[in-house]
Design an enzyme around this catalytic site. Structure first.
Site, PDB file in Angstrom:
ATOM      1  N   GLY A  13      -0.641  -4.258   0.562  1.00 33.83           N
ATOM      2  CA  GLY A  13      -1.590  -3.847  -0.477  1.00 33.83           C
ATOM      3  C   GLY A  13      -2.905  -3.390   0.151  1.00 33.83           C
ATOM      4  N   GLY A 115      -1.922  -7.772   5.881  1.00 38.38           N
ATOM      5  CA  GLY A 115      -1.963  -9.175   5.478  1.00 38.38           C
ATOM      6  C   GLY A 115      -0.815  -9.964   6.108  1.00 38.38           C
ATOM      7  CB  THR A 118       0.843  -6.437   7.790  1.00 41.08           C
ATOM      8  OG1 THR A 118       0.829  -5.823   6.510  1.00 41.08           O
ATOM      9  CG2 THR A 118       0.538  -5.426   8.872  1.00 41.08           C
ATOM     10  CG  ASP A 140      -4.065 -12.155  -1.981  1.00 39.73           C
ATOM     11  OD1 ASP A 140      -4.724 -11.756  -2.959  1.00 39.73           O
ATOM     12  OD2 ASP A 140      -2.849 -11.927  -1.840  1.00 39.73           O
ATOM     13  NE  ARG A 175     -12.675 -13.021 -30.126  1.00 37.67           N
ATOM     14  CZ  ARG A 175     -12.733 -11.720 -30.360  1.00 37.67           C
ATOM     15  NH1 ARG A 175     -13.201 -10.890 -29.448  1.00 37.67           N
ATOM     16  NH2 ARG A 175     -12.307 -11.230 -31.511  1.00 37.67           N
ATOM     17  CD  GLU A 235      -0.964 -11.599  -9.116  1.00 35.51           C
ATOM     18  OE1 GLU A 235      -1.650 -11.780  -8.082  1.00 35.51           O
ATOM     19  OE2 GLU A 235      -0.222 -10.624  -9.267  1.00 35.51           O
ATOM     20  NE  ARG A 288      -4.400  -3.868  -3.649  1.00 34.36           N
ATOM     21  CZ  ARG A 288      -3.108  -3.908  -4.001  1.00 34.36           C
ATOM     22  NH1 ARG A 288      -2.560  -5.071  -4.290  1.00 34.36           N
ATOM     23  NH2 ARG A 288      -2.392  -2.830  -4.046  1.00 34.36           N
TER      24      ARG A 288
END
Ligand code: F6P
Length: 362
Positions: A13, A115, A118, A140, A175, A235, A288
């Protein structure tokens, strides 16, 4: 001095700072060895380009004006390590193909900017006798052996701004805003931006959460008269039931229950239990994108300059790192296949807990 042919690729990425690192390597190589003694060969689209021999000689002017540009001028197509290893039905040996390209391009060494995935492939190529130098990039921040990777701090800035912006609208409408931050395995980005953005709850993969504890923390705020809340969820968040499951089992259970993401599930549970209007925000790949922050420009440049030194010294089989604020390098074999996780006793976790931020773990 005989001309050095230096291959360079960006893999996995993308992130802000890749171009700054490419520029840093190139400028420092030209400065140390002379423009006539160093030739940079740009391999297009990461290992995919190395497999398929898509490369071009780069001119010194190619490295001008790219310091501030996001993304990567070399492109990147994801090539999973498993796929690289697998000589499948097509009988195509990708490792052999990469070695052939390296020889065909007459490279003296290859720089791999990437990363964790890789670095695994970089180590494999190094074990196969290629002269490899890695540079750690990822939003990350989960690369083992380095305190920080470039791209991370820009993403922290962007994610923090997202959380900042959610505050005003959450407050206006009383909210709960649940924001999903990238990071499948490690929660660094959620942890840092959650604290910097003033989130009330932070959920990261390393600390499995109890939904009941999240609800309790939100209701406590409501009882204190705080009409809105911000929940920052990584995530790859897991609840305590899922924490003991294998990846496949977890995926199957989620599919059976019609759960798309941990974030959407948690938001529905929050809405159902608290009866407070709840919304989800997923900034996704925005995290990103964009120009690297000053911090990342500096870090990527320092890493690039260190890589040029390693090239000149023919010091291969390593990846550049920052340890206790000092630029250094780690042997690829020591870091490949490892992930730097947030430890539950990390200082930022305790800092957050001292502020009253809940991790959904009581
Ligand atoms: O590794 C960086 C990262 O942005 C992760 O945080 C995220 O899970 C993943 O890449 C997304 O990958 P892709 O761009 O392939 O969707």
């Amino acid at each position: 001095m005989a001309k050095r042919r230096i291959g360079i690729l960006t893999s996995g990425g993308d992130c802000p700072g890749l171009n700054a690192a490419i520029r840093g390597v190139a400028k420092a190589c030209f400065e140390r060895m002379g423009v006539e003694s160093a030739e940079l060969i740009g391999i297009q689209n990461g290992y995919y380009g190395l497999i398929n021999n898509t490369a071009r000689v780069m001119k010194p002017s190619d490295f001008s004006g790219i310091l501030t540009r996001g993304g990567t001028i070399l492109g990147s197509i994801r090539q999973q390590y498993k796929m690289i290893l697998n000589v499948g039905e097509d009988n195509f040996d990708r490792v052999k193909a990469m070695k052939e390209t390296y020889r065909a391009l007459k490279l003296d060494c290859l720089l791999t900017l990437g990363g964790n995935g890789t670095h695994k492939t970089a180590n494999l190529l190094s074990e196969h006798g290629l002269n490899i130098i890695g540079l750690p990039k990822t939003i990350d921040n989960d690369i083992y052996g380095t305190d920080v990777s470039f791209g991370f701090h820009t993403a922290v800035d962007t994610a923090t701004e997202v959380i900042d912006r959610l505050h005003s609208t959450a407050e206006s409408h009383s909210r709960i805003l649940v924001v999903e931050i990238m990071g499948n395995k490690a929660g660094w980005l959620t942890l840092y931006s959650g604290i910097a953005g003033g989130a009330d709850i932070i959920i990261i993969p390393e600390i499995p959460y109890n939904t009941a504890d999240v609800i309790e923390a939100l209701m406590k705020r409501a009882k204190e008269g705080k009409a809105f809340s911000i929940v920052a969820v990584a995530e790859g968040a897991l609840n305590t039931d899922e924490a003991g499951m294998k990846k496949k089992e977890r995926a199957r259970k989620r599919e059976e229950a019609g759960i798309i993401t941990a974030t959407s599930r948690l938001a529905s549970e929050i809405q159902a239990e608290t009866k407070i209007d709840t919304r989800v925000c997923v900034p996704g790949h925005m995290l990103r994108g964009g120009s690297p922050s000053a911090y990342d420009r500096l870090l990527a440049t320092k890493f690039g300059v260190r890589a040029a030194k390693l090239i000149e010294e023919e010091h291969y089989g390593v990846t550049v790192a920052m340890v206790k604020n000092i630029i250094t390098e780690n042997p690829l074999k020591d870091i490949a296949g490892k992930t730097k996780f947030v430890k539950p006793d990390n200082q930022f976790v305790s800092t957050a807990k001292h502020l009253g931020i809940s991790f959904g773990d009581k």
